[in-house]
Design a protein around this motif. Structure first.
Motif, PDB file in Angstrom:
ATOM      1  N   GLU A  78      18.743  14.758 -36.934  1.00 13.53           N
ATOM      2  CA  GLU A  78      17.382  14.636 -37.453  1.00 13.53           C
ATOM      3  C   GLU A  78      16.353  14.836 -36.351  1.00 13.53           C
ATOM      4  OE1 GLU A  78      17.257  10.795 -39.157  1.00 13.53           O
ATOM      5  OE2 GLU A  78      18.542  11.286 -40.861  1.00 13.53           O
ATOM      6  N   SER A  79      16.642  14.339 -35.151  1.00 12.20           N
ATOM      7  CA  SER A  79      15.652  14.375 -34.077  1.00 12.20           C
ATOM      8  C   SER A  79      15.496  15.750 -33.441  1.00 12.20           C
ATOM      9  CB  SER A  79      16.019  13.349 -32.996  1.00 12.20           C
ATOM     10  OG  SER A  79      17.192  13.740 -32.305  1.00 12.20           O
ATOM     11  N   ILE A  80      16.503  16.613 -33.555  1.00  7.66           N
ATOM     12  CA  ILE A  80      16.403  17.935 -32.922  1.00  7.66           C
ATOM     13  C   ILE A  80      16.493  19.075 -33.934  1.00  7.66           C
ATOM     14  CG2 ILE A  80      17.241  17.196 -30.663  1.00  7.66           C
ATOM     15  CD1 ILE A  80      20.010  18.119 -31.408  1.00  7.66           C
ATOM     16  N   LEU A 109       6.753   9.399 -26.038  1.00  9.10           N
ATOM     17  CA  LEU A 109       7.864   8.463 -25.914  1.00  9.10           C
ATOM     18  C   LEU A 109       8.858   8.728 -27.041  1.00  9.10           C
ATOM     19  CD1 LEU A 109       5.552   5.420 -25.327  1.00  9.10           C
ATOM     20  CD2 LEU A 109       7.066   6.402 -23.603  1.00  9.10           C
ATOM     21  N   PRO A 110      10.158   8.779 -26.749  1.00 15.31           N
ATOM     22  CA  PRO A 110      11.148   9.131 -27.780  1.00 15.31           C
ATOM     23  C   PRO A 110      11.056   8.280 -29.040  1.00 15.31           C
ATOM     24  CG  PRO A 110      12.176   9.150 -25.616  1.00 15.31           C
ATOM     25  CD  PRO A 110      10.789   8.602 -25.420  1.00 15.31           C
ATOM     26  N   ILE A 111      10.912   6.959 -28.896  1.00 15.37           N
ATOM     27  CA  ILE A 111      10.894   6.098 -30.079  1.00 15.37           C
ATOM     28  C   ILE A 111       9.640   6.343 -30.910  1.00 15.37           C
ATOM     29  CG2 ILE A 111       9.813   4.164 -28.858  1.00 15.37           C
ATOM     30  CD1 ILE A 111      12.466   3.892 -31.625  1.00 15.37           C
ATOM     31  N   LEU A 112       8.501   6.586 -30.251  1.00 13.52           N
ATOM     32  CA  LEU A 112       7.261   6.854 -30.983  1.00 13.52           C
ATOM     33  C   LEU A 112       7.337   8.198 -31.694  1.00 13.52           C
ATOM     34  CD1 LEU A 112       4.326   5.957 -31.599  1.00 13.52           C
ATOM     35  CD2 LEU A 112       3.631   7.264 -29.593  1.00 13.52           C
ATOM     36  N   GLY A 113       7.879   9.197 -31.011  1.00 16.58           N
ATOM     37  CA  GLY A 113       8.024  10.508 -31.631  1.00 16.58           C
ATOM     38  C   GLY A 113       8.964  10.465 -32.818  1.00 16.58           C
ATOM     39  N   VAL A 152       2.661  23.483 -30.581  1.00 19.00           N
ATOM     40  CA  VAL A 152       2.789  22.181 -29.929  1.00 19.00           C
ATOM     41  C   VAL A 152       4.163  22.070 -29.280  1.00 19.00           C
ATOM     42  CG1 VAL A 152       2.729  19.688 -30.223  1.00 19.00           C
ATOM     43  CG2 VAL A 152       1.208  21.128 -31.580  1.00 19.00           C
ATOM     44  N   GLN A 153       4.150  21.759 -27.993  1.00 17.69           N
ATOM     45  CA  GLN A 153       5.393  21.587 -27.237  1.00 17.69           C
ATOM     46  C   GLN A 153       5.492  20.132 -26.793  1.00 17.69           C
ATOM     47  OE1 GLN A 153       5.248  24.389 -24.010  1.00 17.69           O
ATOM     48  NE2 GLN A 153       5.240  26.187 -25.357  1.00 17.69           N
ATOM     49  N   TYR A 154       6.599  19.484 -27.164  1.00 21.66           N
ATOM     50  CA  TYR A 154       6.806  18.081 -26.811  1.00 21.66           C
ATOM     51  C   TYR A 154       7.773  17.966 -25.636  1.00 21.66           C
ATOM     52  CZ  TYR A 154       4.676  16.744 -31.270  1.00 21.66           C
ATOM     53  OH  TYR A 154       3.817  16.568 -32.316  1.00 21.66           O
ATOM     54  N   THR A 155       7.520  16.989 -24.789  1.00 20.32           N
ATOM     55  CA  THR A 155       8.463  16.665 -23.728  1.00 20.32           C
ATOM     56  C   THR A 155       8.509  15.152 -23.574  1.00 20.32           C
ATOM     57  OG1 THR A 155       9.034  16.921 -21.386  1.00 20.32           O
ATOM     58  CG2 THR A 155       6.695  16.847 -21.935  1.00 20.32           C
ATOM     59  N   THR A 156       9.631  14.648 -23.090  1.00 17.56           N
ATOM     60  CA  THR A 156       9.739  13.225 -22.780  1.00 17.56           C
ATOM     61  C   THR A 156       9.786  12.993 -21.272  1.00 17.56           C
ATOM     62  OG1 THR A 156      12.157  13.306 -22.877  1.00 17.56           O
ATOM     63  CG2 THR A 156      11.002  12.740 -24.907  1.00 17.56           C
ATOM     64  N   ARG A 216      21.598  -7.153 -26.725  1.00 17.12           N
ATOM     65  CA  ARG A 216      20.701  -6.242 -26.004  1.00 17.12           C
ATOM     66  C   ARG A 216      21.259  -4.819 -25.983  1.00 17.12           C
ATOM     67  NH1 ARG A 216      20.318 -11.056 -22.797  1.00 17.12           N
ATOM     68  NH2 ARG A 216      18.166 -11.869 -22.856  1.00 17.12           N
ATOM     69  N   PHE A 217      20.325  -3.841 -26.150  1.00 18.97           N
ATOM     70  CA  PHE A 217      20.672  -2.425 -26.087  1.00 18.97           C
ATOM     71  C   PHE A 217      19.697  -1.725 -25.141  1.00 18.97           C
ATOM     72  CE2 PHE A 217      22.136  -3.733 -30.302  1.00 18.97           C
ATOM     73  CZ  PHE A 217      23.429  -3.214 -30.324  1.00 18.97           C
ATOM     74  N   ASP A 218      20.197  -0.749 -24.386  1.00 21.18           N
ATOM     75  CA  ASP A 218      19.354  -0.015 -23.452  1.00 21.18           C
ATOM     76  C   ASP A 218      18.496   1.038 -24.135  1.00 21.18           C
ATOM     77  OD1 ASP A 218      20.047  -1.404 -21.185  1.00 21.18           O
ATOM     78  OD2 ASP A 218      21.711  -0.088 -20.665  1.00 21.18           O
ATOM     79  N   TYR A 219      18.781   1.333 -25.410  1.00 27.16           N
ATOM     80  CA  TYR A 219      17.965   2.278 -26.180  1.00 27.16           C
ATOM     81  C   TYR A 219      17.306   1.516 -27.321  1.00 27.16           C
ATOM     82  CZ  TYR A 219      20.294   6.092 -23.712  1.00 27.16           C
ATOM     83  OH  TYR A 219      20.761   6.931 -22.747  1.00 27.16           O
ATOM     84  N   TYR A 220      15.968   1.650 -27.416  1.00 29.92           N
ATOM     85  CA  TYR A 220      15.255   0.910 -28.455  1.00 29.92           C
ATOM     86  C   TYR A 220      15.636   1.398 -29.848  1.00 29.92           C
ATOM     87  CZ  TYR A 220      11.539  -1.956 -30.394  1.00 29.92           C
ATOM     88  OH  TYR A 220      10.848  -2.909 -31.093  1.00 29.92           O
ATOM     89  N   THR A 221      16.054   2.665 -29.953  1.00 34.40           N
ATOM     90  CA  THR A 221      16.514   3.164 -31.247  1.00 34.40           C
ATOM     91  C   THR A 221      17.719   2.354 -31.730  1.00 34.40           C
ATOM     92  OG1 THR A 221      17.795   4.834 -30.056  1.00 34.40           O
ATOM     93  CG2 THR A 221      15.684   5.526 -30.969  1.00 34.40           C
ATOM     94  N   LEU A 222      18.580   1.958 -30.813  1.00 27.23           N
ATOM     95  CA  LEU A 222      19.745   1.157 -31.195  1.00 27.23           C
ATOM     96  C   LEU A 222      19.343  -0.262 -31.588  1.00 27.23           C
ATOM     97  CD1 LEU A 222      22.443   2.270 -28.590  1.00 27.23           C
ATOM     98  CD2 LEU A 222      22.053   3.104 -30.911  1.00 27.23           C
ATOM     99  N   VAL A 223      18.275  -0.775 -30.987  1.00 27.10           N
ATOM    100  CA  VAL A 223      17.752  -2.080 -31.391  1.00 27.10           C
ATOM    101  C   VAL A 223      17.380  -2.049 -32.874  1.00 27.10           C
ATOM    102  CG1 VAL A 223      15.834  -3.711 -31.106  1.00 27.10           C
ATOM    103  CG2 VAL A 223      16.925  -2.694 -29.091  1.00 27.10           C
ATOM    104  N   LEU A 224      16.650  -1.002 -33.273  1.00 29.98           N
ATOM    105  CA  LEU A 224      16.234  -0.883 -34.666  1.00 29.98           C
ATOM    106  C   LEU A 224      17.429  -0.638 -35.584  1.00 29.98           C
ATOM    107  CD1 LEU A 224      12.934   1.168 -34.358  1.00 29.98           C
ATOM    108  CD2 LEU A 224      13.273  -1.303 -34.345  1.00 29.98           C
ATOM    109  N   ARG A 225      18.362   0.201 -35.149  1.00 31.21           N
ATOM    110  CA  ARG A 225      19.540   0.494 -35.965  1.00 31.21           C
ATOM    111  C   ARG A 225      20.348  -0.782 -36.200  1.00 31.21           C
ATOM    112  NH1 ARG A 225      21.897   5.250 -36.619  1.00 31.21           N
ATOM    113  NH2 ARG A 225      23.931   4.469 -35.972  1.00 31.21           N
ATOM    114  N   ALA A 226      20.471  -1.612 -35.168  1.00 31.20           N
ATOM    115  CA  ALA A 226      21.233  -2.856 -35.305  1.00 31.20           C
ATOM    116  C   ALA A 226      20.534  -3.808 -36.269  1.00 31.20           C
ATOM    117  CB  ALA A 226      21.408  -3.510 -33.939  1.00 31.20           C
ATOM    118  N   ALA A 227      19.210  -3.856 -36.223  1.00 34.95           N
ATOM    119  CA  ALA A 227      18.465  -4.723 -37.145  1.00 34.95           C
ATOM    120  C   ALA A 227      18.611  -4.217 -38.576  1.00 34.95           C
ATOM    121  CB  ALA A 227      16.996  -4.771 -36.736  1.00 34.95           C
TER     122      ALA A 227
END
Length: 298
Positions: free
Chosen positions: A33-35, A107-111, A131-135, A224-235
């Motif tokens: 989905e993200s790419i 920011l990846p999570i905001l995008g 529009v070109q996005y970069t992180t 705890r997860f080092d990726y905030y996307t995983l924080v949301l997925r776990a919730a």
């Protein structure tokens, strides 16, 4: 300069992007989905990469796909390689004054959770703007983005800073978690459960209880997860409760796959901002994007 030939197998740029997306999102489906690739295409790229290197890049765990030791080595270098190619594209675009190319650092999570689901509206209204996005950040002046989405305490020095959202933070969880956990109307109730958080962001339990004047109140469990996307997925999957600006989980809150028990939350000192350099005249493309962006915030 003659080309240097090597017998070491080298991954394709597409494979590197797939690998980074899986690491950030935790699954091939979310990475697709993200790419903007199909899930089967992402899985095929990963399989091809692992066959090329002769080893697994990820291990599959209940919390998501986690890089192996080999995967971490390639992930580190993949970021370097993609950053170099993005800088080359940015420098090429900068050769055209006031072009219709717009370079944004996001920011990846905001995008992923807020900007990209809305972006088709901008594309429809401004099909002439590329529009070109970069992180990634860069010190190369020729490759500096036209604007940056930031998370922190604004406003920021030497930048025009426009507040987006994020000061309102809510404790969210899945209904399935509440069904197992029971009633959760107060901080004391929440402390009996599991808190899911990213160790390096200010959206943590200690920030919540400090704002409510109860800094000594500790949760029974912390994941705890080092990726905030995983924080949301776990919730979302019912593993515990997470602190998040509601704008990042709008769809889940509307659908009821996440709820805010007891209305628990706090006013954060950090938030999301859209910033532009004060020493650079904004292009017509940037002005159009910022006007559109503010309509989305409103």
């Amino acid at each position: 300069m003659p080309l240097v030939h090597t017998s070491v197998p080298l991954p394709s740029m597409t494979a590197l992007r797939v690998m980074l997306a899986i690491a950030e999102r935790g699954s091939t489906t979310a990475a697709a989905e993200s790419i903007n690739l199909s899930q089967s295409a992402v899985s095929k790229q990963l399989l091809t990469l692992e066959n090329l290197l002769g080893a697994q890049m990820f291990t599959r765990k209940p919390s998501g796909m986690v890089p192996t030791d080999l995967g971490r080595i390639y992930l580190e270098q993949a970021q370097v390689a993609i950053k170099a190619m993005e800088e080359a594209a940015f420098r090429a675009a900068s050769l055209q004054p006031d072009s219709h190319t717009l370079r944004l650092k996001v920011l990846p999570i905001l995008g992923d959770r807020w900007l990209l689901p809305r972006f088709s509206d901008f594309n429809q209204k401004h099909p002439d703007i590329d529009v070109q996005y970069t992180t990634f950040a860069t010190d190369n002046p020729a490759a500096q983005p036209d604007a940056v989405f930031r998370f922190g305490r604004g406003p920021f020095a030497n930048e025009h800073s426009v507040y987006l959202f994020g000061e309102d933070v809510r404790l969210v969880c899945a209904p399935a978690y509440l069904a197992r956990f029971g009633s959760c109307e107060t901080l004391e109730d929440a402390a009996r459960g599991v808190i899911i958080e990213h160790p390096s962001t200010p959206l943590r339990w200690i920030d919540l209880v400090a704002e409510h004047g109860k800094p000594d109140l500790e949760p029974q469990g912390v994941m705890r997860f080092d990726y905030y996307t995983l924080v949301l997925r776990a919730a979302i999957s019912g593993q515990g409760m997470a602190l998040v600006p509601p704008q990042l989980v709008e769809e889940e809150l509307r659908a009821g796959s996440l709820v805010n028990p007891g209305g628990i939350g706090y006013a954060s000192k950090v938030a999301y901002w859209f910033t532009t350099p004060t020493d650079r005249k904004p292009s017509s493309a940037l002005k159009a994007f910022q006007r559109w962006l503010m309509t989305q915030v409103e």
